[in-house]
Design an enzyme around this catalytic site. Structure first.
Site, PDB file in Angstrom:
ATOM      1  N   LYS A   8       0.560  -1.461  -0.036  1.00  0.00           N
ATOM      2  CA  LYS A   8      -0.103  -0.180  -0.016  1.00  0.00           C
ATOM      3  C   LYS A   8       1.178   1.409  -0.052  1.00  0.00           C
ATOM      4  CE  LYS A   8       1.176   1.446   4.253  1.00  0.00           C
ATOM      5  NZ  LYS A   8       1.794   2.823   5.115  1.00  0.00           N
ATOM      6  N   ASP A 133      -2.472  -1.804  10.737  1.00  0.00           N
ATOM      7  CA  ASP A 133      -3.130  -0.861   8.980  1.00  0.00           C
ATOM      8  C   ASP A 133      -3.157  -2.456   8.208  1.00  0.00           C
ATOM      9  OD1 ASP A 133      -0.265  -2.232   9.118  1.00  0.00           O
ATOM     10  OD2 ASP A 133       0.337  -0.492   8.209  1.00  0.00           O
TER      11      ASP A 133
END
Ligand code: C5P
Length: 283
Positions: A8, A133
């Site tokens: 990401k 996350d």
């Protein structure tokens, strides 16, 4: 069963407060990249066995992928084991969530392999126990993440970008970045570019900014220099640090331009810098 565990980037990372649990309240726009690790999971009757290639990392119970499997078996009560193999391509400690995406892939992979079909909320509960996350990787869309980062609101990213990732070959410890921010909290400088997103059916302009840049730039000059150098290169729409670093990203409208600047970066930063061109939010 084999899964792609995508990296990401944070197109924005705003710190909106300090929490009683010591973590920080965030509002971050994250999206997936085509860059990915491979995660293979196989059923065994016994223990959890982890192996990995492509990185010099622990394959023991301190690895997040191992812990994800352990948590999965505790949650489901299954008296089984798993052989997990990781092919690492995402640099560790790079602000690209290499460890988190592998852990999420293990949760998703085991859930599919054993047919347990855990509700999304249960997977998110496990993800939240493992890190801030991980939940983002339990789904496949760009998202605005709040809370510690574990609350996910999927959005549509209207821009189509390629990204050049540049990493100095060392990592920035995330706890250090947040602690240094907390000692002198000041917002990051908004970028010259904004993302166009669709949120609840409405088009919204979302400025690129990273509040962890000031603390990280104050110690890691290479990272600050990489951002400023990238911003001066032809075709670069904007450049910023991803997450808590050390990776710096540059956004491009064209892959060709990204590849060209990647070559120029090799000459400027030398062979120890890691470079990779990826698609942002690949289909
Ligand atoms: O949850 P995760 O393992 O990703 O967090 C790593 C570290 O980053 C935490 O131990 C904490 O020091 C810091 N952090 C934070 N606030 C967040 C996320 C992470 O302070 N929202």
């Amino acid at each position: 069963m084999q899964l792609e565990a995508r990296a990401k980037i944070n197109l924005s990372l705003r710190i909106t407060g300090k929490r009683p649990d010591g973590f920080h309240e965030l509002e971050t726009l994250m999206c997936h990249l085509s860059l990915h690790d491979d995660v293979r999971v196989e059923e065994t009757s016994g223990e959890i066995a982890l192996s990995l290639e492509g990185a010099d990392l622990s394959a023991g119970p301190d690895n997040l992928a191992w812990r994800a499997a352990d948590l999965y078996f505790k949650q489901t009560g299954l008296k089984k084991g798993a052989k997990i193999h990781l092919v690492k391509r995402i640099p560790a400690g790079g602000g690209l969530a290499g460890g988190s995406t592998d852990a999420a892939a293990v949760l998703r992979g085991l859930d599919r392999l054993f047919g347990t079909n855990l509700p999304f909320a249960t997977l998110c509960d496990l993800g939240g126990q493992l890190g801030s996350d991980i939940n983002f990787f339990l789904q496949d869309r760009p998202a605005i993440c709040t809370g510690r980062g574990e609350k996910i609101e999927p959005v549509t990213l209207l821009d189509q970008w390629h990204v050049l990732l540049l990493n100095p070959g060392f990592g920035v410890p995330t706890p250090w970045a947040y602690k240094t921010y907390a000692a002198d909290p000041k917002p990051g400088e908004p970028g010259r570019l904004a993302a166009q997103i669709e949120r609840n059916g409405e088009k919204v302009t979302w400025p690129l900014v990273n509040d962890l840049e000031p603390p990280v730039f104050s110690k890691y000059f290479w990272i600050a220099e990489a951002k400023s150098w990238l911003r001066g290169q032809p075709g670069v729409l904007d450049s910023m640090m991803s997450g808590s670093g050390a990776t710096v990203l540059a956004l491009f409208a064209s892959e060709q331009d990204a590849l060209r600047v990647s070559e120029a970066a090799a000459a400027y930063f030398g062979p120890s810098a890691w470079r990779h061109v990826a698609a942002v939010n690949p289909v």
